[in-house]
Write an enzyme that holds these catalytic residues in place. Sequence first.
Site, PDB file in Angstrom:
ATOM      1  N   HIS A 470      -7.810  -7.427  14.871  1.00 49.24           N
ATOM      2  CA  HIS A 470      -8.887  -8.363  15.202  1.00 49.24           C
ATOM      3  C   HIS A 470      -8.585  -9.219  16.433  1.00 49.24           C
ATOM      4  O   HIS A 470      -8.837 -10.431  16.420  1.00 49.24           O
ATOM      5  CB  HIS A 470      -9.159  -9.299  14.002  1.00 49.24           C
ATOM      6  CG  HIS A 470      -9.630  -8.581  12.776  1.00 49.24           C
ATOM      7  ND1 HIS A 470      -9.565  -9.139  11.517  1.00 49.24           N
ATOM      8  CD2 HIS A 470     -10.196  -7.357  12.608  1.00 49.24           C
ATOM      9  CE1 HIS A 470     -10.062  -8.289  10.622  1.00 49.24           C
ATOM     10  NE2 HIS A 470     -10.440  -7.197  11.265  1.00 49.24           N
TER      11      HIS A 470
HETATM   12  C1  LIG Z   1      -8.506   0.302  13.423  1.00 45.81           C
HETATM   13  C2  LIG Z   1      -9.457  -0.869  13.423  1.00 45.81           C
HETATM   14  C3  LIG Z   1      -9.973  -1.332  12.207  1.00 45.81           C
HETATM   15  C4  LIG Z   1     -10.860  -2.409  12.211  1.00 45.81           C
HETATM   16  N1  LIG Z   1     -11.484  -2.752  11.039  1.00 45.81           N
HETATM   17  C5  LIG Z   1     -12.480  -3.669  11.075  1.00 45.81           C
HETATM   18  C6  LIG Z   1     -13.298  -3.890   9.929  1.00 45.81           C
HETATM   19  O1  LIG Z   1     -13.166  -3.247   8.896  1.00 45.81           O
HETATM   20  N2  LIG Z   1     -14.290  -4.829  10.020  1.00 45.81           N
HETATM   21  C7  LIG Z   1     -14.485  -5.557  11.160  1.00 45.81           C
HETATM   22  O2  LIG Z   1     -15.357  -6.428  11.178  1.00 45.81           O
HETATM   23  N3  LIG Z   1     -13.721  -5.368  12.250  1.00 45.81           N
HETATM   24  C8  LIG Z   1     -12.776  -4.403  12.253  1.00 45.81           C
HETATM   25  N4  LIG Z   1     -12.077  -4.143  13.392  1.00 45.81           N
HETATM   26  C9  LIG Z   1     -12.332  -4.978  14.585  1.00 45.81           C
HETATM   27  C10 LIG Z   1     -13.692  -4.735  15.230  1.00 45.81           C
HETATM   28  O3  LIG Z   1     -14.039  -3.368  15.207  1.00 45.81           O
HETATM   29  C11 LIG Z   1     -13.665  -5.285  16.661  1.00 45.81           C
HETATM   30  O4  LIG Z   1     -13.409  -6.678  16.595  1.00 45.81           O
HETATM   31  C12 LIG Z   1     -14.942  -5.096  17.440  1.00 45.81           C
HETATM   32  O5  LIG Z   1     -15.376  -3.758  17.399  1.00 45.81           O
HETATM   33  C13 LIG Z   1     -14.719  -5.542  18.892  1.00 45.81           C
HETATM   34  O6  LIG Z   1     -15.859  -5.268  19.673  1.00 45.81           O
HETATM   35  P1  LIG Z   1     -15.808  -5.399  21.269  1.00 45.81           P
HETATM   36  O7  LIG Z   1     -17.174  -5.120  21.738  1.00 45.81           O
HETATM   37  O8  LIG Z   1     -15.170  -6.697  21.618  1.00 45.81           O
HETATM   38  O9  LIG Z   1     -14.783  -4.281  21.747  1.00 45.81           O
HETATM   39  P2  LIG Z   1     -14.790  -2.717  21.493  1.00 45.81           P
HETATM   40  O10 LIG Z   1     -15.705  -2.362  20.381  1.00 45.81           O
HETATM   41  O11 LIG Z   1     -13.372  -2.301  21.375  1.00 45.81           O
HETATM   42  O12 LIG Z   1     -15.456  -2.119  22.814  1.00 45.81           O
HETATM   43  C14 LIG Z   1     -14.877  -2.103  24.072  1.00 45.81           C
HETATM   44  C15 LIG Z   1     -15.379  -0.846  24.771  1.00 45.81           C
HETATM   45  O13 LIG Z   1     -15.104  -0.943  26.150  1.00 45.81           O
HETATM   46  C16 LIG Z   1     -14.595   0.290  26.602  1.00 45.81           C
HETATM   47  N5  LIG Z   1     -13.777   0.034  27.787  1.00 45.81           N
HETATM   48  C17 LIG Z   1     -12.617  -0.663  27.831  1.00 45.81           C
HETATM   49  N6  LIG Z   1     -12.151  -0.689  29.084  1.00 45.81           N
HETATM   50  C18 LIG Z   1     -13.035  -0.024  29.844  1.00 45.81           C
HETATM   51  C19 LIG Z   1     -13.092   0.276  31.223  1.00 45.81           C
HETATM   52  N7  LIG Z   1     -12.136  -0.109  32.068  1.00 45.81           N
HETATM   53  N8  LIG Z   1     -14.146   1.009  31.691  1.00 45.81           N
HETATM   54  C20 LIG Z   1     -15.122   1.411  30.842  1.00 45.81           C
HETATM   55  N9  LIG Z   1     -15.107   1.161  29.514  1.00 45.81           N
HETATM   56  C21 LIG Z   1     -14.070   0.442  29.027  1.00 45.81           C
HETATM   57  C22 LIG Z   1     -13.803   0.802  25.414  1.00 45.81           C
HETATM   58  O14 LIG Z   1     -13.550   2.190  25.534  1.00 45.81           O
HETATM   59  C23 LIG Z   1     -14.707   0.419  24.273  1.00 45.81           C
HETATM   60  O15 LIG Z   1     -15.660   1.409  23.990  1.00 45.81           O
HETATM   61  C24 LIG Z   1     -11.182  -3.076  13.435  1.00 45.81           C
HETATM   62  C25 LIG Z   1     -10.663  -2.613  14.638  1.00 45.81           C
HETATM   63  C26 LIG Z   1      -9.822  -1.509  14.643  1.00 45.81           C
HETATM   64  C27 LIG Z   1      -9.303  -1.005  15.968  1.00 45.81           C
END
Ligand SMILES: Cc1cc2nc3c(=O)[nH]c(=O)nc-3n(C[C@H](O)[C@H](O)[C@H](O)COP(=O)(O)OP(=O)(O)OC[C@H]3O[C@@H](n4cnc5c(N)ncnc54)[C@H](O)[C@@H]3O)c2cc1C
Length: 532
Positions: A470
């Site tokens: 997280h």
């Molecule tokens: C294994 C795991 C289990 C989890 N379990 C839970 C759960 O059960 N419940 C819950 O609420 N949360 C859970 N989480 C946490 C939750 O999924 C994240 O907090 C949330 O998805 C974050 O969203 P975000 O949009 O910040 O980032 P992300 O969803 O990680 O999205 C970032 C995106 O940007 C892309 N990206 C990065 N750099 C670049 C670049 N340079 N160029 C183009 N694209 C790029 C990535 O490929 C990705 O697709 C878990 C996370 C993981 C990894």
Amino acid sequence: MDGYDYIIVGAGSAGCVIANRLSADSRNRVLLLEAGGSDRYARIKAPIGYGLTFHDPKMNWRLHAARDPSLDHREMYWPRGKVLGGSSSINAMVWCRGLDGDFDDWRAAGNPGWSAAETTAVFERIERRVDADGVKTGVGLQWVSDRSRDLHGLGQSYMEAATEIGLEKGNTISGEGVGPYWSTTRDGRRHSAADAFLKQARKRRNLRVITGAEVTRLDFEGRCARGVSYLHRGQALHAECRGEVILCAGAVKSPQLLQLSGIGPAEQLRTLGIKVRLDAPCVGGGLQDHLGMSYAYRASEPTLNQVLGTKRGQLASALQYLLKRNGAFSLGVNQMGGLVRSRAELDRADIQLYFTPLSYSTTYRNRRPLLRPDPWPGFVLGFNPCRPTSRGRIDIASADPMTPPTISPNALSTNADVSAMIAGARLIERLLATSAMRRVVVAENGFSPVGKSDDEILADIRARAGTVFHPCGTCRMAPREAGGVVDPKLRVWGIERLRVIDASIFPNITSANTNAPTIMTAMRAADFILEE
Ligand SMILES: Cc1cc2nc3c(=O)[nH]c(=O)nc-3n(C[C@H](O)[C@H](O)[C@H](O)COP(=O)(O)OP(=O)(O)OC[C@H]3O[C@@H](n4cnc5c(N)ncnc54)[C@H](O)[C@@H]3O)c2cc1C
């Protein structure tokens, strides 16, 4: 389609929401760039596939944190989604909004517009809830399901144990109390942010989605963002926009991209040969995460080990899943738990609990061997403190965008966090002392906190505790003088036409899992952009 109004970097939990909302107005030309590829894999769609995506380079950045002094200098594995849907395509699917107090804290940290009253209304617009009887409420696009009918029967003992020690039952979506977790599934299939927000929106002609496009740098005119440079199929390309660049690359990659583009700690950037655009020491600072701990037990009755660990059980579950979309393959690993108070006199829950009717003592190089559990009946009791106070950093290690940044979690670096971990372990000890648990526990399966001193418990925590994935807070929303990277409308302080919208803007970590609050953050930010 040329001449974009908005360029969104990253199609994760936040990026999918932003792409949907901005492209809903057909006058907006929107480009969404995602480093990963398609999410059309059975191991993403079927919840049981969580164990496989956990380490799959096709859809996972597979990062590692630096050695952490408080955790016996261990290097923790940090999976992050690299695929449409981002981490929502590989996560454990638990849906928890967090507590009202979390968002009131966001507001109190100098961020008008983010109080619990305001954010609750946003969650209501996001969710489409399906309760255990199949009754649907809510008007949103994100399906969240209560699968309690499908959960393993041992969960009943867990609930009884919780009641015995005075923990109340509750709705785990939004409040305190113990119960089944709701999951981001729809009819037994994972419902990622890409499924919920992007799938339909991709049909719009004013939204262009390019996968396999890794952004390497943001491009500027002076202090105004003008576009991005990215790599696609080995080619270096450039996209420009009239409106805004919106960073949704997640808590690790968003600060990395800012730093690579000259927005970060000036001294450090200069050392790496990067031209400084804005000295912003807080970019990458403020990292928070939940530190989790789990204890395994041998059970007196069959658990999911006897289903998922045998060829016969696997075949039956697979058939059941294919025919009816339910059963063991349709569920997340964390079946029950909730937010609870380790001491009655606290004014807010301080511990999140997890119950998993499955155990695996052997891990295979960080893999989650859900289909190779222990041969004996086993289950796991876990917890993490809700609001750790330790803060770490994320910093680029090189000017080369392909070099992963240095992740310094700095976990367990405050006395408050050490006490909170011990409080969590003691809560598990109390659960184990109940008659409900004594009936089902045959033996400890590894270290257990029962009868141990605080020092012994802490030594075990340092040896085994790990991230529950997280990370947040690396581009915090706060007043500039208080170390903020973005303002309350998520615009980067000191830079024009650039926002960060993802888990990195959390001013403080929420009390539970971070996917729901990330999606809420994006929904709220989209309102701000569209109002402007
Ligand atoms: C294994 C795991 C289990 C989890 N379990 C839970 C759960 O059960 N419940 C819950 O609420 N949360 C859970 N989480 C946490 C939750 O999924 C994240 O907090 C949330 O998805 C974050 O969203 P975000 O949009 O910040 O980032 P992300 O969803 O990680 O999205 C970032 C995106 O940007 C892309 N990206 C990065 N750099 C670049 C670049 N340079 N160029 C183009 N694209 C790029 C990535 O490929 C990705 O697709 C878990 C996370 C993981 C990894």
